[in-house]
Design an enzyme around this catalytic site. Sequence first.
Site, PDB file in Angstrom:
ATOM      1  CE  LYS A  79      -3.448  -0.801  -0.447  1.00  0.00           C
ATOM      2  NZ  LYS A  79      -3.882  -1.270  -1.812  1.00  0.00           N
TER       3      LYS A  79
ATOM      4  CE1 TYR B 234       0.692   6.980  -3.480  1.00  0.00           C
ATOM      5  CE2 TYR B 234       0.317   8.618  -1.758  1.00  0.00           C
ATOM      6  CZ  TYR B 234      -0.149   7.863  -2.822  1.00  0.00           C
ATOM      7  OH  TYR B 234      -1.464   8.000  -3.231  1.00  0.00           O
TER       8      TYR B 234
ATOM      9  CG  HIS C 179       4.805  -6.262  -1.080  1.00  0.00           C
ATOM     10  ND1 HIS C 179       4.839  -4.927  -1.383  1.00  0.00           N
ATOM     11  CD2 HIS C 179       3.574  -6.705  -1.464  1.00  0.00           C
ATOM     12  CE1 HIS C 179       3.690  -4.570  -1.940  1.00  0.00           C
ATOM     13  NE2 HIS C 179       2.911  -5.624  -2.009  1.00  0.00           N
TER      14      HIS C 179
ATOM     15  CB  THR D 135      -0.318  -0.297  -8.363  1.00  0.00           C
ATOM     16  OG1 THR D 135      -0.532  -1.298  -7.371  1.00  0.00           O
ATOM     17  CG2 THR D 135      -1.073  -0.653  -9.618  1.00  0.00           C
TER      18      THR D 135
ATOM     19  CB  SER E 239      -3.799   2.604   1.939  1.00  0.00           C
ATOM     20  OG  SER E 239      -3.899   2.056   0.670  1.00  0.00           O
TER      21      SER E 239
HETATM   22  P1  A3P Z   1      -5.026   4.796  -1.153  1.00  0.00           P
HETATM   23  O1  A3P Z   1      -5.653   3.534  -0.648  1.00  0.00           O
HETATM   24  O2  A3P Z   1      -4.595   5.694  -0.040  1.00  0.00           O
HETATM   25  O3  A3P Z   1      -5.855   5.510  -2.160  1.00  0.00           O
HETATM   26  P2  A3P Z   1       0.056  -0.211  -3.717  1.00  0.00           P
HETATM   27  O4  A3P Z   1      -0.029  -0.149  -5.177  1.00  0.00           O
HETATM   28  O5  A3P Z   1       1.457  -0.273  -3.201  1.00  0.00           O
HETATM   29  O6  A3P Z   1      -0.828  -1.283  -3.138  1.00  0.00           O
HETATM   30  O7  A3P Z   1      -0.511   1.184  -3.168  1.00  0.00           O
HETATM   31  C1  A3P Z   1      -1.879   1.503  -3.292  1.00  0.00           C
HETATM   32  C2  A3P Z   1      -2.089   2.959  -2.937  1.00  0.00           C
HETATM   33  O8  A3P Z   1      -1.504   3.771  -3.985  1.00  0.00           O
HETATM   34  C3  A3P Z   1      -3.560   3.333  -2.879  1.00  0.00           C
HETATM   35  O9  A3P Z   1      -3.665   4.383  -1.908  1.00  0.00           O
HETATM   36  C4  A3P Z   1      -3.803   3.835  -4.301  1.00  0.00           C
HETATM   37  O10 A3P Z   1      -4.943   4.641  -4.453  1.00  0.00           O
HETATM   38  C5  A3P Z   1      -2.510   4.633  -4.521  1.00  0.00           C
HETATM   39  N1  A3P Z   1      -2.249   4.892  -5.942  1.00  0.00           N
HETATM   40  C6  A3P Z   1      -2.228   3.995  -6.957  1.00  0.00           C
HETATM   41  N2  A3P Z   1      -2.014   4.624  -8.131  1.00  0.00           N
HETATM   42  C7  A3P Z   1      -1.899   5.942  -7.850  1.00  0.00           C
HETATM   43  C8  A3P Z   1      -1.680   7.099  -8.648  1.00  0.00           C
HETATM   44  N3  A3P Z   1      -1.561   7.024  -9.978  1.00  0.00           N
HETATM   45  N4  A3P Z   1      -1.597   8.299  -8.023  1.00  0.00           N
HETATM   46  C9  A3P Z   1      -1.742   8.390  -6.673  1.00  0.00           C
HETATM   47  N5  A3P Z   1      -1.948   7.315  -5.866  1.00  0.00           N
HETATM   48  C10 A3P Z   1      -2.035   6.113  -6.442  1.00  0.00           C
END
Ligand code: A3P
Length: 325
Positions: free
Chosen positions: A70, A224, A134, A74, A164
């Site tokens: 989180k 982030y 991870h 991605t 998240s």
């Molecule tokens: P939130 O749940 O706070 O919205 P991971 O990919 O490591 O699992 O992280 C997921 C988090 O990254 C989520 O946060 C998701 O919304 C956010 N996220 C994914 N793509 C994003 C983007 N293009 N810009 C900003 N945040 C993004």
Amino acid sequence: MTEVEILPDGDYSFQAAKPVDLMTSYVFHGVHFPNPGLCNSGGWGYFSHPEDVYNLECRKDDVFVCSYPKNGNTWAREIVYRILVDPDVKKFDTRIQDIRCPDLQLYGPNGDTWKGHEGKPLRELESPRIFKCHYPWNCMPKEAIEKNCKIIFIARNYKDTAVSGYSMMSGFVMPDGETKVLQDDLKTMLHRWQGRRAVYGGYFFNVLSFWEQRQRENVLFMFYEEMVGDPVGAVKKICSFLERKITEEQLQKIVIETSFDKMKMDPSCNWEFLNTVGISKEAPPFMRKGKVGNWKEHFDDEMSAICDDYIEKYLQGTGLTFQYE
Ligand code: A3P
């Protein structure tokens, strides 16, 4: 290197008391992992054996996008894929991101990942291969370290990570399709995820294990929060680290296509398939808020203070600080 608490390696699968403990019941190199046996037999997906990931045969040009869950993995993977493969990739390639850029914790030996989404075995993938991981530094594929493969680590503040993570986990069910994996409330999870027995070494151990490697030429440590604050700067920084030149037009294209609003609508990135693979009954949206400081809408003063205490305990003196709003 942060001192590693010595825990015996081995399979702890049947000692877990609660479903959520099965997500952390396998120990390798003193680190807790999701139980590979459980997930394979349940047909959920295929949580890898950490030994297999550690022994992965790496190529010099493999790229690893690493993070605690989180923390923006991605997003970063999509940026890396578009830089290395094609800024316009969606024109000809609609495969889900986990097939294009395999998640080492989930990718099975024959290229199988989530149910119904089959790819190629890792050894058959074309270079450059882009992997998600991870695992903390001491469990990373050892050849990736030996061969100085490029490693990008994305870190996010503990408070937003917790919100998240809680949102995503609250949608997960066990292979019986009914029992919720997560039966704790958010406050309990704030205590659970900080410790060494949390998944992938716990948040602080995991993040600090890469922070300590940030001076290596093959490691890029990013936040982030800096990506949210300056997406153009973030793409440029990743490009420069990957030693790729792109045109101004390509830069703009990548920034737009990897924006939150675009990725939220993109079925190859927004994980909407979670609802169809049996690990989630009604998954909350994966692309949830994409903001810095969303924790303020979920925490009371006590919860914020719990986090502040852990942040001070683990990060004081390390030089690692985060933006929280
Ligand atoms: P939130 O749940 O706070 O919205 P991971 O990919 O490591 O699992 O992280 C997921 C988090 O990254 C989520 O946060 C998701 O919304 C956010 N996220 C994914 N793509 C994003 C983007 N293009 N810009 C900003 N945040 C993004």
